[in-house]
Scaffold this motif. Structure first.
Motif, mmCIF file in Angstrom:
data_model
loop_
_atom_site.group_PDB
_atom_site.id
_atom_site.type_symbol
_atom_site.label_atom_id
_atom_site.label_comp_id
_atom_site.label_asym_id
_atom_site.label_seq_id
_atom_site.Cartn_x
_atom_site.Cartn_y
_atom_site.Cartn_z
ATOM 1 N N GLY A 324 0.813 -1.209 0.000
ATOM 2 C CA GLY A 324 0.000 0.000 0.000
ATOM 3 C C GLY A 324 0.844 1.256 0.000
ATOM 4 O O GLY A 324 1.916 1.306 0.622
ATOM 5 N N TYR A 325 0.354 2.259 -0.696
ATOM 6 C CA TYR A 325 1.019 3.575 -0.723
ATOM 7 C C TYR A 325 -0.046 4.654 -0.623
ATOM 8 O O TYR A 325 -1.080 4.586 -1.297
ATOM 9 N N ARG A 326 0.209 5.657 0.230
ATOM 10 C CA ARG A 326 -0.698 6.797 0.335
ATOM 11 C C ARG A 326 0.111 8.064 0.493
ATOM 12 O O ARG A 326 1.133 8.096 1.192
ATOM 13 N N SER A 327 -0.383 9.096 -0.153
ATOM 14 C CA SER A 327 0.198 10.424 -0.025
ATOM 15 C C SER A 327 -0.954 11.414 0.049
ATOM 16 O O SER A 327 -1.904 11.336 -0.740
ATOM 17 N N SER A 328 -0.886 12.316 1.006
ATOM 18 C CA SER A 328 -1.984 13.268 1.142
ATOM 19 C C SER A 328 -1.460 14.611 1.618
ATOM 20 O O SER A 328 -0.331 14.729 2.106
ATOM 21 N N LYS A 329 -2.310 15.604 1.472
ATOM 22 C CA LYS A 329 -2.009 16.947 1.959
ATOM 23 C C LYS A 329 -3.292 17.541 2.503
ATOM 24 O O LYS A 329 -4.312 17.576 1.817
ATOM 25 N N GLU A 357 3.208 10.760 4.050
ATOM 26 C CA GLU A 357 3.457 9.821 2.957
ATOM 27 C C GLU A 357 3.729 8.457 3.585
ATOM 28 O O GLU A 357 4.588 8.334 4.458
ATOM 29 N N THR A 358 2.995 7.442 3.145
ATOM 30 C CA THR A 358 3.009 6.145 3.813
ATOM 31 C C THR A 358 3.258 5.034 2.805
ATOM 32 O O THR A 358 2.672 5.020 1.721
ATOM 33 N N LEU A 359 4.125 4.102 3.193
ATOM 34 C CA LEU A 359 4.366 2.892 2.409
ATOM 35 C C LEU A 359 4.264 1.703 3.356
ATOM 36 O O LEU A 359 4.897 1.687 4.415
ATOM 37 N N SER A 360 3.460 0.710 2.988
ATOM 38 C CA SER A 360 3.270 -0.453 3.845
ATOM 39 C C SER A 360 3.356 -1.734 3.037
ATOM 40 O O SER A 360 3.074 -1.755 1.830
ATOM 41 N N GLN A 361 3.752 -2.804 3.730
ATOM 42 C CA GLN A 361 3.841 -4.117 3.097
ATOM 43 C C GLN A 361 3.454 -5.188 4.108
ATOM 44 O O GLN A 361 3.970 -5.221 5.223
ATOM 45 N N GLU A 362 2.527 -6.037 3.715
ATOM 46 C CA GLU A 362 2.160 -7.186 4.536
ATOM 47 C C GLU A 362 2.276 -8.451 3.713
ATOM 48 O O GLU A 362 1.861 -8.495 2.551
ATOM 49 N N LEU A 363 2.861 -9.485 4.318
ATOM 50 C CA LEU A 363 2.939 -10.817 3.727
ATOM 51 C C LEU A 363 2.357 -11.799 4.729
ATOM 52 O O LEU A 363 2.694 -11.746 5.923
ATOM 53 N N ARG A 364 1.520 -12.711 4.264
ATOM 54 C CA ARG A 364 0.987 -13.718 5.166
ATOM 55 C C ARG A 364 0.687 -15.010 4.415
ATOM 56 O O ARG A 364 0.318 -14.998 3.235
ATOM 57 N N LEU A 365 0.857 -16.104 5.129
ATOM 58 C CA LEU A 365 0.482 -17.427 4.658
ATOM 59 C C LEU A 365 -0.730 -17.873 5.464
ATOM 60 O O LEU A 365 -0.736 -17.783 6.701
ATOM 61 N N VAL A 366 -1.753 -18.353 4.759
ATOM 62 C CA VAL A 366 -3.007 -18.731 5.403
ATOM 63 C C VAL A 366 -3.369 -20.146 4.978
ATOM 64 O O VAL A 366 -3.345 -20.471 3.778
ATOM 65 N N SER A 367 -3.686 -20.998 5.940
ATOM 66 C CA SER A 367 -4.143 -22.345 5.600
ATOM 67 C C SER A 367 -5.499 -22.265 4.917
ATOM 68 O O SER A 367 -6.328 -21.414 5.238
ATOM 69 N N ASP A 368 -5.725 -23.172 3.977
ATOM 70 C CA ASP A 368 -6.951 -23.121 3.181
ATOM 71 C C ASP A 368 -7.444 -24.541 2.917
ATOM 72 O O ASP A 368 -7.640 -24.950 1.781
ATOM 73 N N ASN A 369 -7.623 -25.293 4.024
ATOM 74 C CA ASN A 369 -8.073 -26.678 3.921
ATOM 75 C C ASN A 369 -9.248 -26.883 4.871
ATOM 76 O O ASN A 369 -9.062 -27.108 6.072
ATOM 77 N N PRO A 370 -10.475 -26.778 4.379
ATOM 78 C CA PRO A 370 -11.650 -26.871 5.263
ATOM 79 C C PRO A 370 -11.814 -28.244 5.910
ATOM 80 O O PRO A 370 -12.544 -28.377 6.894
ATOM 81 N N ASP A 371 -11.135 -29.270 5.395
ATOM 82 C CA ASP A 371 -11.273 -30.612 5.957
ATOM 83 C C ASP A 371 -10.323 -30.864 7.119
ATOM 84 O O ASP A 371 -10.441 -31.884 7.812
ATOM 85 N N SER A 372 -9.367 -29.968 7.354
ATOM 86 C CA SER A 372 -8.394 -30.159 8.420
ATOM 87 C C SER A 372 -8.941 -29.630 9.747
ATOM 88 O O SER A 372 -9.678 -28.638 9.780
ATOM 89 N N ARG A 373 -8.551 -30.276 10.845
ATOM 90 C CA ARG A 373 -8.917 -29.773 12.163
ATOM 91 C C ARG A 373 -8.067 -28.571 12.558
ATOM 92 O O ARG A 373 -8.427 -27.826 13.462
ATOM 93 N N PHE A 374 -6.926 -28.379 11.896
ATOM 94 C CA PHE A 374 -6.064 -27.234 12.156
ATOM 95 C C PHE A 374 -6.317 -26.133 11.128
ATOM 96 O O PHE A 374 -6.570 -26.409 9.949
#
Length: 739
Positions: A324-329, A357-374
């Motif tokens: 994400g990037y934002r710049s404002s006045k 002026e803002t610069l942001s970065q997010e990285l994430r890993l998400v499980s995507d297995n509805p059959d798992s108990r975890f």
């Protein structure tokens, strides 16, 4: 439990919420209509899940509810969600409160809000960057309580998550033109569709213009007017074979007003009648008659871009990257008392310019297995803010207070960095019982340089308050500090059946520290205040009852709130001092629901009750506020609504009538609890006409139909009470065409 709490629970057991999902009739086998409450998908826990499956108190306001209730900005949103309120002294001065956790006068370049604001999961650290006119949205999520693991710091009280409408591969669009009193004109629309088999686009715009709700009778100018222009463009790439999706978004916004009117009334807690209040009364000036001798203004320009990539890197695992990037006045200028001297004790014109002026970065890993108990999430986040702020105060020589004659200029350049790593894991012991734990580590690194200059002292050797310098004197201070925090969360969910979920949670929140706005000396400029922290204990129930014709969600919570950042006006130096206010305890109940009475009739209602008090607060001057109510936290609040669809002749269900009534209890403006906004209620209503199968619709609407006069901010000053009033009665008509 108080009388208001009992009324809240009783009322919500029979009603439901405007900010909750809208109910609708679904097609059933055989062509008949089934009566059920609409399902809403939310992403508050970084997954797409049903609202009823998320063990957190959330109000999800859908696109239809936003449009029908004319929720166009944060102010109108605050009227419908439980435990959410807002004060607003200008378009650059929005102060949000959820569950009594309040951001008060967030002005300094290092200061941060206690309620997080997100747009498409991009965090907006500066409210000046949060261009808060809503348009072309999918929904808005109001998330209550600390969310320190997945949403990050500065969500001590909760978060507002704005989700924009996305490009579609089916072509379509809409156009709306609105007309209302105060010469109001709104034009908005969008168009979307495919470019190739894998690429779709969407473009949207909105223009809002109106005359002023108030009038400067000295200069013959409008105030509380608005000119607003916004646009957004999006490109969506999808490659199903690679399980890859990328969304690129650009947005631009500009708004301007001729300032917010401030009118003085007599402070009921000060002896005698205030000088300005008496002067106004003698001239029979009304509450919306402003008297600033100078032209006032507020202007803002915001630009933003974001890139989101979702990629199924492994079977059952998704990688998400959000840049994400934002710049404002934002610039603003106003007479501090809203009147000249005499009759005021001073005539000072304050102006400010802020450029973040803002610069942001997010990285994430998400499980995507509805059959798992975890299920699990791991991620990292970094954000960098460069904020430059200029503040100037110019006083005339026509003043009864020598210390208020002169001119100062403050320049503050701040470099703000925050870095975090986080993780969460959930395990289903059985199909009915699940436990989730999470943890986030956050590190803040703030530094900057402040230059204070006295350009003119008015001949008395002292610059205009609060700067303790003489003409030509200045000081430069380099400041900096680092903080870190661990914010854990634990949740237990129990499902006795498919339609009821009971949950209990414990969560911690953290808000970064900072430095005072406009310190009076070099020594004060180097002294910072510490972060604030909250621990929230919550139990809740989410339920769909009676064949899903009734949705009722309840939450009860207790919050231990420590090191509150509280800001006050000290009259001895006419300066704003921020101090860590010891501790507070907040207890509350919330309820919201929807009752689909018949295929044509829906009742809605929500409510909250708060017991928010300082348990240990002695300010820097030794004044004791222990036992007082937390400022700007209404004791109770409820919203009741009805929607009825009917037809005439062949126009089956072509008419839709909606009405809402919102009531807010007493709230105090300062920790001293000496003056307050008394309880008030607002009534809204609309009637929509859309013939069966027609692409067009006409909606006649009204807001604050009883023309209730209420303040959205207030401040005392030497026997007078300065008030900023909310919008008066407004009404109009919307003409919409969809294609």
């Amino acid at each position: 439990m108080s009388r208001h709490a009992l009324i809240l629970l009783a009322g919500c057991a029979a009603g439901a919420l405007t900010a909750a999902p809208q109910a609708h009739a679904q097609a059933a086998p055989g062509g008949e209509r089934s009566v059920a409450v609409e399902e809403v998908i939310v992403t508050a826990d970084r997954r797409e899940r049903r609202l009823q499956d998320v063990p957190t108190a959330i109000s999800a306001v859908t696109e239809q509810a936003l449009e029908r209730s004319r929720i166009v900005d944060l102010s109108s949103l605050a009227g419908t969600a439980p435990s959410f309120s807002m004060t607003e002294s200008s378009s650059l001065g929005k102060e949000l409160s959820i569950r009594g956790v309040t951001s008060v006068r967030i002005l300094d370049a290092t200061a941060e809000p206690s309620v997080g604001m997100f747009v498409d999961e991009v965090y907006l650290s500066r409210m000046g960057s949060a261009f808060t006119d809503f348009f072309d949205l999918e929904r808005v999520e109001v998330i209550r309580g600390p969310q320190g693991v997945l949403l990050g710091k500065n969500v001590v009280g909760g978060a507002i998550s704005v989700i924009t409408a996305k490009p579609k591969f089916d072509p379509g669009g809409s156009a709306t033109i609105s007309f209302g009193n105060y010469d109001a004109v709104v034009a908005k629309g969008h168009i979307t569709g495919p470019i190739t088999d894998n690429l779709a686009a969407r473009a949207a715009f909105q223009v809002r213009n109106r005359s002023g709700y108030s009038r400067n009778v000295i200069r013959g100018e409008d105030m509380d007017n608005l000119q607003s222009y916004q646009g957004r463009g999006e490109l969506l790439y999808r490659n199903p074979e690679a399980d890859l999706q990328a969304l690129l978004t650009f947005d631009y916004g500009r708004d301007e007003t001729d300032g917010s009117a401030r009118t003085m009334t007599d402070d009921p807690f000060a002896a005698g009648v205030g000088a300005i209040a008496a002067w106004r009364a003698a001239r029979n000036l009304g509450p919306r008659d402003a008297t600033s001798p100078q032209h006032e203004y507020t202007r803002r320009i915001t630009r933003g871009a974001s890139l989101r990539v979702d990629w199924g890197v492994w079977d059952g695992v998704k990688l998400t990257s959000i840049t994400g990037y934002r710049s404002s006045k934002g610039v603003m200028g106003y007479n501090q008392l809203g009147i000249g001297s005499p009759p005021g004790l001073a005539d000072t014109f304050y102006s400010t310019s802020e450029r973040p002026e803002t610069l942001s970065q997010e990285l994430r890993l998400v499980s995507d297995n509805p059959d798992s108990r975890f299920d699990w999430i791991v991620g990292a986040f970094h954000q960098s803010d460069d904020v430059t702020r200029y503040d100037s105060n110019v006083a005339t020589t026509y003043t009864a207070i020598p210390a208020l004659s002169g001119t100062f200029l403050y320049t503050n350049k701040a470099d703000l960095k925050t870095t975090a790593v986080f993780g969460q894991i959930g395990y289903k012991f059985t199909d009915q019982l699940k436990a989730t734990v999470g943890l986030r580590y956050t590190k803040d690194d703030k530094s900057g340089t402040r230059l204070a200059q006295c350009l003119e002292d008015g001949g008395d050797g002292l610059c205009v308050a609060a700067l303790v310098l003489g003409k030509g004197q200045s000081f430069t201070v380099d400041y900096g500090k680092k903080w870190n925090a661990m914010t854990p969360q634990g949740i237990i969910e129990y499902r006795p059946n498919d339609d009821i979920m009971i949950y209990a949670s414990v969560a911690k929140g953290f808000k970064g520290g900072g430095w005072d706005h406009l310190p009076s000396t070099a020594k004060a400029a180097a002294i910072g205040y510490n972060p604030e922290k909250a621990t929230n204990y919550e139990i809740g129930v989410k339920s769909d009852l009676f064949d899903r014709r009734v949705r009722l969600n309840l939450a009860a919570f207790k919050m231990d709130y420590k090191d509150l950042q509280s800001q006050q006006l000290v009259l001895e130096c006419l300066c704003l001092i921020t101090s860590n206010a010891g501790s507070a305890e907040i207890k509350g109940l919330e309820a919201e629901g929807t009752w689909r009475v018949t295929d044509a009739l829906t009742l809605t209602g929500s409510g909250s009750w708060l017991d928010a008090k300082y348990s240990n607060f002695v300010d820097g001057a030794g004044v004791v506020f222990t036992g007082n109510h937390i400022q700007r936290s209404p004791e109770y609040k409820f919203d009741l609504g009805v929607n009825y669809e009917f037809g005439i002749g062949s126009w089956d269900r072509a008419f839709s009538l909606q009405a809402n009534y919102t009531k807010q209890g007493k709230s105090y403006w300062t920790p001293a609890n000496t003056f307050f906004q008394k309880p008030f209620g607002l009534l809204d209503a609309s009637l929509r006409v859309q013939p069966p199968g027609a692409a067009w619709s006409v909606t006649v609407w009204g807001k604050n139909l009883t023309d209730e006069l209420y303040a959205v901010a207030a401040q005392t000053f030497f026997g007078d009470l300065m008030n900023y009033y909310g919008p008066p009665k407004t009404y109009g008509v919307d003409l919409k065409y969809e294609f």
